[in-house]
Structures are given as structure tokens and as C-alpha cells.
Design an enzyme around this catalytic site. Structure first.
Site, PDB file in Angstrom:
ATOM      1  CG  ASN A 157      -1.940   1.143   1.094  1.00 50.35           C
ATOM      2  OD1 ASN A 157      -2.861   1.037   0.280  1.00 50.35           O
ATOM      3  ND2 ASN A 157      -1.775   2.221   1.838  1.00 50.35           N
TER       4      ASN A 157
ATOM      5  NE  ARG B 258      -0.592  15.744  10.837  1.00 47.99           N
ATOM      6  CZ  ARG B 258      -1.848  16.008  11.194  1.00 47.99           C
ATOM      7  NH1 ARG B 258      -2.713  16.503  10.326  1.00 47.99           N
ATOM      8  NH2 ARG B 258      -2.227  15.783  12.431  1.00 47.99           N
TER       9      ARG B 258
ATOM     10  CD1 TRP C  88      -1.504   4.874  10.968  1.00 51.59           C
ATOM     11  CD2 TRP C  88       0.038   4.445   9.395  1.00 51.59           C
ATOM     12  NE1 TRP C  88      -0.663   3.934  11.467  1.00 51.59           N
ATOM     13  CE2 TRP C  88       0.297   3.646  10.529  1.00 51.59           C
ATOM     14  CE3 TRP C  88       0.858   4.320   8.272  1.00 51.59           C
ATOM     15  CZ2 TRP C  88       1.366   2.758  10.565  1.00 51.59           C
ATOM     16  CZ3 TRP C  88       1.907   3.438   8.324  1.00 51.59           C
ATOM     17  CH2 TRP C  88       2.143   2.674   9.462  1.00 51.59           C
TER      18      TRP C  88
ATOM     19  CG  ASP D 122      -5.404  18.738   8.951  1.00 46.57           C
ATOM     20  OD1 ASP D 122      -5.329  18.445   7.742  1.00 46.57           O
ATOM     21  OD2 ASP D 122      -5.130  17.945   9.868  1.00 46.57           O
TER      22      ASP D 122
END
Ligand SMILES: Cc1cc2nc3c(=O)[nH]c(=O)nc-3n(C[C@H](O)[C@H](O)[C@H](O)COP(=O)(O)O)c2cc1C
Ligand SMILES: [Mn+2]
Length: 485
Positions: free
Chosen positions: A168, A173, A186, A283
Site C-alpha cells: 500500500n 503527514r 495515518w 489542517d
């Protein structure tokens, strides 16, 4: 022609007037953010900071931050071409007879060429450093004043599923904790987190090998953010996007592969169960996401090109670079969505909705309750599960025109009847849900209500002028010396 690597992409951007080099020193501490924010908000170019304070490496930012740059990145004149190529594959029929089979050969060759290839070495190994390195050598951005530190914002994080061995790649970040450790942000619902959970469930006292590539050719970089089903290898999809296999090399110190053309590779591991406070971080919601516990990534080895370009993005109050990356996702994934939901005509994620807060979707309604069926289907479809508000309109509404949606939807709803609340998983970035990752979502059925849905009144038409009058006044308008339209 597929881009060989990041520099190849930089040259293409530069040729097309889509990149500006900044020759003087700029500070990765906040200053690059201010440059990037102003540039994206004013339709400005990608920026290549040649001199960065505290580092000998340059920073590339906003390389995907317009529709034109997304087209250059994916080597198309219009993003819809990618969607059409996907439709071409989805509609592929079983060949009948020899001629059909022969006609199919180029398509099969195309498919064959998409699969990632292992190669023995690559430019990402020009410099291999097992010790004496520090993450502080790189111009890693401190993005916003309230951030908890510096963050790697455009990493391709590679891990393998311990059960299936499948690779994967996701973009998560990474906060710099010290010279050799970072956070690994994650979120619960993402594949990296799932691999980590599976390893813990196996109960073995092992480390989780992870490798991170920073900077590659644009299609490969872009594939890291795509909401692909877990079993689909992002590197296969990247091969499809660029029309050429991604070449992968084995890491020096761990059993993970990375794109051979990467600019910088961080090889390392996570200790299962080791968590550390990560954040806050300005964010893509436009708010700071709160600090929370996330796994820790230990870097064991760094490999890079002789003169690597460090790639970054910033997120913040929309629209930012990620809006354009998301807009391309919206176009590329529409044909795939329509395989499951053929009634869907179009979808739109307006920038203010920061993807998960708002989806506008138009449908061809054929049976009672279909708008609600579409909402529930979206809430069950991959990362669309995070959609906090889904507005479903009829097919005559152009969902790309938010003003039209607001106008028609507000006219068409009886709120108590047409708004549906459901509970379920919500985006980790949602700061208002009653619990982290769990809360309510809202669907608005703004389609025309039918008798078969219990609506007994008459439904009016939208006002429109007769076409012959429009044509006649077009003429008279000119005669009167009024402005065109
Ligand atoms: C610039 C950028 C930063 C992102 N940062 C994160 C992050 O920190 N954590 C996360 O879970 N997802 C993040 N995402 C979203 C994931 O990359 C995206 O959901 C991806 O599809 C996940 O891949 P996966 O399904 O293979 O896990 C980011 C996306 C972009 C464009
Ligand atoms: Mn994935």
C-alpha cells in the site's frame, strides 16, 4: 510520454509558464507557507525555492495547485480524458472472433505495461546513508504558527499488508520529532493503519517495516492520495495514469520497495504499540487539528539523489493545493462510482466543504426513495463514508454550479421530511463530532418529490423564457445598442 522523474515534471511546468523559481533565501519556517498560500489563492504558479534557510536542498511547492498543472501532471489536455480511459477499460467487452481479438491486443499490451517492475537500482540510491544523517538537513516546513513542529507534508508512505503481502502507498503527514524519528499520522480508516493493526493482532513482537518516498514523477506522487480499494496497488494505478510501469527498487534496510526515481527515501520501522503525541497541525479543514497519539517512525537509513528536490504542500483555509488534487479525483472516479450507482450524473466537492463535509450529487431519479438510496450508498463507499453532508438533486441541476444547487435545493426541501440523519464513522479531522471518529451525518433529498413518495401537492416548473423570444430579443438587444448579454 510519462515523466521520468520530478525534475522532468519541473521542466515541463517551467516550459509552460507554470513554475516560478525563487532565487533568494526563504525560510521553511512559516515563510514558504505564506508564499504558497498567496500563490494558490491568486492563481499563481508552482514555486521552486532554490535557497532555503538552514538547508542545502530546494523546495518545490504547489506543483499540483491548479487544474492546468493537474493536467500537465497526468499528461492530458483535460482531466476528463483520464475518466474516459477508465470508462474504456470498464466497458471492455469479451472479444468475439479473431478480428475482435486482434483489435484488443493494444489494450492488453497497455494493461501489461501498467504493472510495477522491480529494478536493481535507481537514482534514489545515488547517495546511501546508514548513519550520521539527520532529518534536519532537509528543508522540512513548519507550516503554520500554531503547529506542533515541522511536518513532512507530501510523503509517499509504503507498507505491506502482513496477511496478503500486498503493498500500500498512502500520503500521511509526518511530524519531525528529532533527527531520526517522526510521527506517522495515518488515520484509523487508512490502509497503513490497517497493516499496523494486523501486525499487532498477529501478536508477534516484531517491528513494522515502512519506507517513505519524498518526490517522484507526478503520477506516482498523485496516486498516493487516491481513494483506491485496499487491494488495489497504488503503483499499478500510477502505471495506468502515466502509461508506463513504475520502476520499484528494494530498500537497503527493510523489506519494502519504493519508486526508483524518488528524490529522497526514508527507510525505517515502527515499534508496535509505541505512540507519541502528534500535532497540532494547521489542517485542510482550515482549522488546527488537535494533537493526538500516533505511531512513531524510526528512520534507519536515508537514500537520495545527489541533488534532490524536497517536495512539500501546505494545507489550510481552502482552496489550497489539495483542492485541485481532489477535484481531479472527483473527475477520475466518477466512472467508477457510476458502475455501482448508474443513476449518478455528476458529483461535486465544493472547496468550502473540504471534501468530507459536503458532496453535491445529481441523479436521474427513477423510483421513490432513490435519493436516499444514493446517500446510503455513498456512506458505504470507501472514503465517501466520511461525507458529513450529502445533497442529492435532480439531473437537471448542474452540481458544479454551487449557486444553482443552493437555489434549487432550498426551494425543493421540506426540511423535516427531506433531511435524513444517520450515525456512523466520521473523518478523524472532524472537530465537532461528539466523539472522535464517530458522529452523525446528514443527507438532504432535494429532488422533486413524487406522489409515490407521499407528496400529494402539485410541483411547479422552473421559470424559463420561450426560446423564440430569447432569439428575437438577441436581435433587438443589439439594435438598442445594449451590451452583449
Ligand atoms: C496533502 C495531503 C495530506 C494528507 N495527509 C493525511 C494524513 O496525515 N493522514 C491520513 O490518514 N490521510 C492523509 N491524507 C489523505 C490520504 O492520503 C488519502 O486518504 C489516501 O487515499 C489514503 O490511502 P490509503 O487508502 O491507501 O490509506 C492526505 C492527503 C493529502 C492530499
Ligand atoms: Mn491504498
Amino acid at each position: 510520454m510519462a515523466f521520468d522523474d520530478l525534475s522532468d515534471f519541473v521542466r515541463a511546468l517551467e516550459r509552460q509558464g507554470e513554475l516560478k523559481r525563487i532565487p533568494f533565501e526563504v525560510d521553511p519556517y512559516l515563510e514558504i507557507t505564506e508564499f504558497a498560500d498567496r500563490s494558490v489563492k491568486t492563481g499563481g504558479p508552482a514555486l521552486l525555492f532554490e535557497k532555503t534557510k538552514g538547508s542545502k536542498f530546494p523546495v518545490l511547492i504547489n506543483a499540483f495547485a491548479s487544474m492546468r498543472r493537474m493536467e500537465i501532471a497526468l499528461d492530458v489536455d483535460d482531466i476528463n480524458e483520464v475518466a474516459e480511459r477508465i470508462s474504456g477499460f470498464l466497458e471492455m467487452q469479451k472479444p468475439e472472433g479473431l478480428l475482435d481479438k486482434l483489435r484488443m491486443l493494444p489494450k492488453l499490451a497497455e494493461i501489461n505495461a501498467m504493472f510495477p517492475k522491480i529494478v536493481s537500482s535507481g537514482a534514489c540510491k545515488e547517495v546511501v546513508r546508514h548513519d550520521g544523517f539527520s532529518l534536519s538537513e532537509f528543508p522540512i516546513l513548519h507550516c503554520w504558527p500554531g503547529d506542533g513542529g515541522r511536518f513532512i507534508t507530501l510523503p509517499l508512505v509504503f507498507s505491506n499488508n502482513p496477511e496478503t503481502g500486498k503493498r500500500n502507498c498512502g500520503m500521511y503527514r509526518m511530524q519531525i520529532f528529532d533527527e531520526k524519528t517522526t510521527g506517522m499520522h495515518w488515520q484509523k480508516h487508512k490502509q497503513g493503519a490497517e497493516h499496523y493493526r494486523r501486525l499487532i493482532a498477529e501478536g508477534k513482537n516484531t517491528r513494522m517495516p515502512v519506507a517513505v518516498a519524498i518526490g517522484s514523477d507526478p503520477a506516482t506522487m498523485y496516486s498516493a492520495i487516491l481513494p483506491l480499494p485496499p487491494a488495489v496497488d497504488e503503483m499499478l494505478f500510477a502505471g495506468f495514469l502515466r502509461g508506463k510501469a513504475v520502476e520499484m527498487v528494494k530498500c537497503e534496510t527493510c523489506d519494502v520497495e519504493v519508486p526508483a526515481n524518488s528524490e529522497i527515501v526514508l527507510e525505517g520501522y515502527l515499534n508496535l504499540g509505541e505512540l507519541r503525541r502528534e500535532g497540532p497541525f494547521g489542517d485542510h479543514t482550515g482549522f488546527y487539528s488537535l494533537d493526538d497519539d500516533y505511531p512513531v517512525f524510526h528512520v534507519e537509513c536515508i537514500t537520495h539523489r545527489k541533488n534532490p528536490i524536497y517536495t512539500a504542500t501546505i494545507v489550510g483555509p481552502p482552496p489550497m493545493e489539495d483542492f485541485y488534487m481532489g477535484k481531479a479525483i472527483e473527475r477520475i472516479f466518477l466512472p467508477l462510482m457510476r458502475m455501482q450507482l448508474p443513476e449518478v450524473r455528476d458529483i461535486c466537492f465544493p472547496p468550502e466543504g473540504v471534501f468530507h463535509n459536503l458532496i453535491l450529487v445529481s441523479i436521474r431519479k427513477s423510483y421513490p426513495g432513490q435519493a436516499r438510496k444514493v446517500m446510503h450508498a455513498l456512506w458505504g463507499l470507501g472514503q465517501a463514508m466520511f461525507s458529513k453532508c450529502i445533497v442529492v438533486v435532480d439531473e437537471d441541476v448542474d452540481v458544479q454550479n454551487v449557486s444553482e444547487v443552493v437555489w434549487k435545493a432550498l426551494n425543493n426541501i421540506d426540511p423535516e421530511r427531506d433531511i435524513q440523519f444517520v450515525m456512523g464513522p466520521v473523518d478523524s479531522l472532524d472537530h465537532s463530532s461528539r466523539l472522535p471518529n464517530y458522529g452523525s451525518k446528514m443527507g438532504i433529498d432535494a429532488t422533486t418529490k413524487w406522489r409515490s413518495e407521499g407528496f400529494a401537492r402539485r410541483w411547479p416548473n422552473v421559470i424559463e423564457m420561450s426560446p423564440d423570444v430569447v432569439r428575437r430579443v438577441d436581435e433587438l438587444w443589439k439594435r438598442a445598442g445594449l451590451n452583449r448579454k
